[in-house]
Design an enzyme around this catalytic site. Structure first.
Site, mmCIF file in Angstrom:
data_model
loop_
_atom_site.group_PDB
_atom_site.id
_atom_site.type_symbol
_atom_site.label_atom_id
_atom_site.label_comp_id
_atom_site.label_asym_id
_atom_site.label_seq_id
_atom_site.Cartn_x
_atom_site.Cartn_y
_atom_site.Cartn_z
ATOM 1 N N THR A 1 23.412 5.050 14.353
ATOM 2 C CA THR A 1 24.949 4.820 15.198
ATOM 3 C C THR A 1 24.613 2.999 13.803
ATOM 4 O O THR A 1 24.864 2.398 14.413
ATOM 5 C CB THR A 1 25.447 4.337 16.228
ATOM 6 O OG1 THR A 1 24.163 3.756 17.164
ATOM 7 C CG2 THR A 1 25.371 5.413 17.081
ATOM 8 N N SER B 1 8.719 -18.471 17.919
ATOM 9 C CA SER B 1 9.428 -18.684 17.051
ATOM 10 C C SER B 1 8.873 -18.677 15.671
ATOM 11 O O SER B 1 7.431 -17.673 15.610
ATOM 12 C CB SER B 1 10.040 -20.326 17.337
ATOM 13 O OG SER B 1 8.687 -21.119 17.467
ATOM 14 N N CYS C 1 17.447 -2.232 14.879
ATOM 15 C CA CYS C 1 18.722 -2.126 16.073
ATOM 16 C C CYS C 1 19.018 -4.120 16.583
ATOM 17 O O CYS C 1 20.386 -3.334 16.302
ATOM 18 C CB CYS C 1 17.227 -2.341 17.862
ATOM 19 S SG CYS C 1 17.249 -0.308 18.103
ATOM 20 N N LYS D 1 21.780 -4.588 13.159
ATOM 21 C CA LYS D 1 23.343 -3.298 13.825
ATOM 22 C C LYS D 1 23.804 -3.988 14.735
ATOM 23 O O LYS D 1 25.018 -3.838 14.771
ATOM 24 C CB LYS D 1 23.126 -1.993 12.889
ATOM 25 C CG LYS D 1 22.743 -1.213 14.836
ATOM 26 C CD LYS D 1 22.399 -0.237 13.958
ATOM 27 C CE LYS D 1 22.016 0.871 15.096
ATOM 28 N NZ LYS D 1 22.126 0.536 16.189
ATOM 29 N N LYS E 1 7.912 -5.688 12.441
ATOM 30 C CA LYS E 1 7.374 -6.530 13.618
ATOM 31 C C LYS E 1 5.984 -5.192 13.689
ATOM 32 O O LYS E 1 6.019 -3.764 12.612
ATOM 33 C CB LYS E 1 7.898 -6.244 15.344
ATOM 34 C CG LYS E 1 8.287 -4.432 15.885
ATOM 35 C CD LYS E 1 9.056 -4.518 16.606
ATOM 36 C CE LYS E 1 7.682 -4.625 18.233
ATOM 37 N NZ LYS E 1 8.535 -3.886 18.741
HETATM 38 N N1 LIG Z 1 15.027 2.854 16.499
HETATM 39 C C1 LIG Z 1 15.291 2.583 18.245
HETATM 40 O O1 LIG Z 1 14.257 1.201 18.583
HETATM 41 C C2 LIG Z 1 16.292 2.240 19.261
HETATM 42 C C3 LIG Z 1 15.530 2.300 20.612
HETATM 43 C C4 LIG Z 1 17.187 2.881 21.366
HETATM 44 C C5 LIG Z 1 18.285 2.882 21.178
HETATM 45 N N2 LIG Z 1 18.540 2.995 18.902
HETATM 46 C C6 LIG Z 1 20.019 4.104 18.781
HETATM 47 O O2 LIG Z 1 19.093 5.467 19.622
HETATM 48 C C7 LIG Z 1 19.867 5.700 17.979
HETATM 49 C C8 LIG Z 1 19.023 6.947 16.650
HETATM 50 O O3 LIG Z 1 17.983 5.714 16.731
HETATM 51 P P1 LIG Z 1 16.814 5.871 15.701
HETATM 52 O O4 LIG Z 1 16.114 4.841 15.276
HETATM 53 O O5 LIG Z 1 16.163 6.989 15.973
HETATM 54 O O6 LIG Z 1 17.622 6.234 14.492
HETATM 55 P P2 LIG Z 1 16.636 7.288 13.115
HETATM 56 O O7 LIG Z 1 17.510 7.198 12.131
HETATM 57 O O8 LIG Z 1 15.954 7.011 13.033
HETATM 58 O O9 LIG Z 1 17.162 9.266 13.668
HETATM 59 C C9 LIG Z 1 18.288 9.266 13.529
HETATM 60 C C10 LIG Z 1 18.103 10.532 12.957
HETATM 61 O O10 LIG Z 1 19.087 11.378 13.496
HETATM 62 C C11 LIG Z 1 18.978 13.025 12.334
HETATM 63 N N3 LIG Z 1 20.611 13.104 11.966
HETATM 64 C C12 LIG Z 1 21.714 12.742 11.267
HETATM 65 N N4 LIG Z 1 22.389 13.044 11.915
HETATM 66 C C13 LIG Z 1 22.222 14.691 12.296
HETATM 67 C C14 LIG Z 1 22.896 15.852 12.548
HETATM 68 N N5 LIG Z 1 24.234 15.863 12.388
HETATM 69 N N6 LIG Z 1 22.440 15.870 13.749
HETATM 70 C C15 LIG Z 1 21.113 16.183 13.637
HETATM 71 N N7 LIG Z 1 19.986 14.861 13.516
HETATM 72 C C16 LIG Z 1 21.439 14.474 12.592
HETATM 73 C C17 LIG Z 1 18.625 12.363 10.979
HETATM 74 O O11 LIG Z 1 18.162 13.096 10.266
HETATM 75 C C18 LIG Z 1 17.229 11.435 11.642
HETATM 76 O O12 LIG Z 1 16.157 12.054 11.639
HETATM 77 C C19 LIG Z 1 21.030 5.035 17.744
HETATM 78 O O13 LIG Z 1 21.586 4.600 18.330
HETATM 79 C C20 LIG Z 1 20.112 3.760 17.785
HETATM 80 O O14 LIG Z 1 20.969 2.002 17.496
HETATM 81 C C21 LIG Z 1 17.386 3.270 18.647
HETATM 82 O O1 LIG Z 2 9.206 -13.781 20.570
HETATM 83 C C1 LIG Z 2 9.794 -12.635 19.453
HETATM 84 C C2 LIG Z 2 9.959 -11.593 19.939
HETATM 85 C C3 LIG Z 2 10.620 -10.332 18.843
HETATM 86 N N1 LIG Z 2 11.045 -11.420 17.324
HETATM 87 C C4 LIG Z 2 11.479 -10.869 16.395
HETATM 88 O O2 LIG Z 2 12.821 -9.823 16.930
HETATM 89 C C5 LIG Z 2 12.168 -7.804 15.928
HETATM 90 C C6 LIG Z 2 12.662 -6.702 16.992
HETATM 91 O O3 LIG Z 2 11.647 -7.358 18.307
HETATM 92 P P1 LIG Z 2 11.261 -6.283 19.225
HETATM 93 O O4 LIG Z 2 12.479 -6.491 19.923
HETATM 94 O O5 LIG Z 2 10.544 -6.386 19.861
HETATM 95 O O6 LIG Z 2 11.596 -4.417 18.701
HETATM 96 P P2 LIG Z 2 12.750 -3.473 18.766
HETATM 97 O O7 LIG Z 2 12.463 -2.417 18.728
HETATM 98 O O8 LIG Z 2 13.383 -3.887 17.314
HETATM 99 O O9 LIG Z 2 13.711 -3.685 20.276
HETATM 100 C C7 LIG Z 2 14.318 -4.296 20.878
HETATM 101 O O10 LIG Z 2 15.889 -2.866 20.060
HETATM 102 C C8 LIG Z 2 15.511 -1.769 20.661
HETATM 103 C C9 LIG Z 2 16.565 -1.251 19.802
HETATM 104 O O11 LIG Z 2 18.218 -1.729 20.250
HETATM 105 C C10 LIG Z 2 15.876 -2.139 21.949
HETATM 106 O O12 LIG Z 2 15.912 -0.774 22.660
HETATM 107 C C11 LIG Z 2 14.658 -2.554 22.682
HETATM 108 O O13 LIG Z 2 15.204 -3.164 24.111
HETATM 109 C C12 LIG Z 2 14.853 -4.264 21.759
HETATM 110 O O14 LIG Z 2 13.804 -5.317 22.839
HETATM 111 C C13 LIG Z 2 11.045 -8.123 15.946
HETATM 112 O O15 LIG Z 2 11.605 -8.329 14.046
HETATM 113 C C14 LIG Z 2 10.040 -9.168 15.810
HETATM 114 O O16 LIG Z 2 9.309 -9.755 15.099
HETATM 115 C C15 LIG Z 2 10.443 -12.518 17.673
HETATM 116 O O17 LIG Z 2 10.925 -12.858 16.350
HETATM 117 N N2 LIG Z 2 10.316 -13.202 18.160
#
Ligand SMILES: NC(=O)c1ccc[n+]([C@@H]2O[C@H](COP(=O)([O-])OP(=O)(O)OC[C@H]3O[C@@H](n4cnc5c(N)ncnc54)[C@H](O)[C@@H]3O)[C@@H](O)[C@H]2O)c1
Ligand SMILES: O=c1ccn([C@@H]2O[C@H](COP(=O)(O)OP(=O)(O)O[C@H]3O[C@H](CO)[C@@H](O)[C@H](O)[C@H]3O)[C@@H](O)[C@H]2O)c(=O)[nH]1
Length: 430
Positions: free
Chosen positions: A84, A260, A268, A271, A327
């Site tokens: 997304t 900090s 995440c 966006k 990170k």
């Molecule tokens: N990355 C995170 O830490 C995290 C954590 C929590 C929630 N989210 C949310 O989860 C969702 C996915 O995030 P992500 O980081 O895994 O994204 P990503 O871009 O890593 O993965 C998405 C995958 O979907 C595939 N894709 C795209 N269109 C498709 C289709 N029509 N059919 C099948 N596959 C298709 C892409 O090729 C890609 O491999 C987002 O909404 C994100 O905000 C991400």
């Molecule tokens: O004290 C802190 C903690 C984090 N960060 C920065 O914040 C960013 C995000 O870090 P973190 O939240 O640990 O990683 P994400 O994988 O982006 O996880 C966030 O985003 C995900 C996608 O939505 C959620 O699922 C998680 O709960 C949420 O923590 C990174 O650049 C870190 O370096 C700092 O600068 N200081």
């Protein structure tokens, strides 16, 4: 249970491997054939602790991947883990969600028994019911409630600790309209919900969608606040880490997310904060605090480069950038602060040599920076006139600076440093 997961990126792949671990039968539906091939070969398509061994263990038995949506018909529940992304204007781009929902709906048109579709992607309130559901209804040729049910179950895992976060969460949020949908999700997550530490939140779909944004907006704001206080601390010649360690002893504040420095990046926070700001404006609400949260975050990489420029004349200087991923623990470089630091250094005509333990390939593939890449932190520091720390990888603790031409280090992440070994050591907020 038989589970299909649409989208096998960072979230879909991790969840698939973890659900296979919980003894479900899982199929990943993914359009990228390289990812499909990797999973079927028992390999992890991304770097994530604990993932490789789980995929290796389950691939070929309870875990497989395919490009064929028809396979969803052999499953009871589909988790949508589609991207997304952010549109150019900051708003939520639902094109991948729409495309995936269409293909899923087409495949479900030929399914006889009941099916639950669960939105796990991060989407603004109303998306599940007003965008995904109508597409499914149109393409499956049925109405929600008549064979197909829909739910929203946001994911809170973090990159770098994704497996652990998914299997041992603080909370599981289930947004559903029917008891059947909730019951199916409870069964899916049964071993996770049995843990005493897992809080279960059962709510409506719209609230589930917003909980995810509120969570990320809160955490991003906390880091920006900590950075603003850190910038003020630096002006006063005080150490923000000592200050905030004491502040975090207050239960109402907590000591987590108090680091900090260079600020937040990743796939995440940037966006999701952009999407909730754009969504708020669409609802005629000016999100002034969140605007400021982004403004502070955008400034930190420039502050780091300015600090370095106080000690090194940047034009023509060789500057080592330590860390590229957003990170530690991940090869994910999406919106990494390191990229802003590199751009800013290049604008000032510095010559950049970068090192990261796992993310170099991603930067090479996605950016055509005119920079050098080193094989180790030591090699990056060799002959450098200055260095910056952009990612707090633990291997950067206790570095040797002997090979540097000028032993100047500006630290954006508070690593462990033998300051005596340096001519200049500056922390961004301490
Ligand atoms: N990355 C995170 O830490 C995290 C954590 C929590 C929630 N989210 C949310 O989860 C969702 C996915 O995030 P992500 O980081 O895994 O994204 P990503 O871009 O890593 O993965 C998405 C995958 O979907 C595939 N894709 C795209 N269109 C498709 C289709 N029509 N059919 C099948 N596959 C298709 C892409 O090729 C890609 O491999 C987002 O909404 C994100 O905000 C991400
Ligand atoms: O004290 C802190 C903690 C984090 N960060 C920065 O914040 C960013 C995000 O870090 P973190 O939240 O640990 O990683 P994400 O994988 O982006 O996880 C966030 O985003 C995900 C996608 O939505 C959620 O699922 C998680 O709960 C949420 O923590 C990174 O650049 C870190 O370096 C700092 O600068 N200081």
């Amino acid at each position: 249970m038989n589970v299909s997961i649409v989208g096998s990126g960072y979230v879909g792949t991790t969840i698939a491997a973890c659900l296979a671990d919980l003894e479900h039968d899982v199929v990943n539906i993914e359009i990228d054939e390289d990812i499909v091939d990797a999973i079927n070969a028992g390999e992890a398509p991304i770097h994530e602790s604990g993932l490789e061994e789980r995929i290796a263990e389950h691939a070929g038995s309870s875990l497989r991947a395919t490009t064929n949506y028809d396979e969803v018909r052999d499953t009871d529940v589909t988790l949508l883990c589609l991207p997304t992304p952010q549109s150019e204007d900051g708003s939520l781009d639902l094109a991948p969600m729409r495309a995936g929902s269409e293909m899923l709906g087409d495949a479900l048109a030929d399914k006889d028994d009941d099916h639950l579709v669960v939105v796990k992607s991060t989407v603004l309130p109303g998306t599940t019911e007003d965008v995904v559901a109508p597409i499914l209804e149109e393409h499956a040729g049925t109405t929600i409630g008549d064979g197909i049910d829909i739910a929203m179950n946001p994911e809170f895992l973090r990159m770098g600790t994704a497996v652990e976060d998914f299997l041992e969460p603080d909370k599981v949020v289930l947004g559903a309209q029917t008891d059947d949908a909730t019951a199916t999700l409870r069964e899916l997550y049964a071993p996770i919900l049995e843990r005493e530490e897992t809080n279960l939140v059962e709510t409506d779909i719209r609230e589930a969608e917003l909980i995810k944004y509120a969570n990320n907006a809160f955490l991003a704001s906390k880091v920006s606040l900590v950075n603003e206080l850190g910038n003020v601390a630096k002006e006063y010649g005080a150490d923000a880490y000592e200050v905030l360690e004491a502040v975090g002893l207050d239960d109402r504040i907590s000591s987590r997310f108090m680091r900090s420095g260079l600020g937040w990046g990743g796939s995440c926070f940037p966006k999701d904060v952009a999407a909730i700001r754009a969504g708020a404006r669409e609802q005629d609400y000016e999100p002034e605090l969140l605007d400021a949260v982004v403004g502070i975050n955008d400034e930190q990489p420039h502050r780091l480069v300015e600090l370095l420029a106080e000690h090194v004349s940047l034009s023509g200087a060789r500057i080592a950038v330590l860390g590229l991923s957003f990170k530690p623990g991940t090869d994910d470089i999406r919106k990494s602060r390191a990229l802003d630091v590199i751009e800013s250094l290049l604008e000032r005509d510095a010559s950049v040599v970068a090192y990261d333990p796992v993310a170099v390939e991603n930067v090479r593939e996605q950016y055509d920076f005119d920079i050098e890449y080193a094989d180790s932190a030591g090699a990056a520091l060799e002959g450098a006139n200055g260095a910056v720390v952009a990612t707090d990888w633990s291997e950067f603790d206790d570095l040797s600076f002997d090979g540097m031409a000028q032993r100047v280090l500006v630290d954006g992440r508070r690593i462990e440093v033998a300051e005596d070994a340096l001519e200049v050591y500056e922390g961004l907020t301490w």
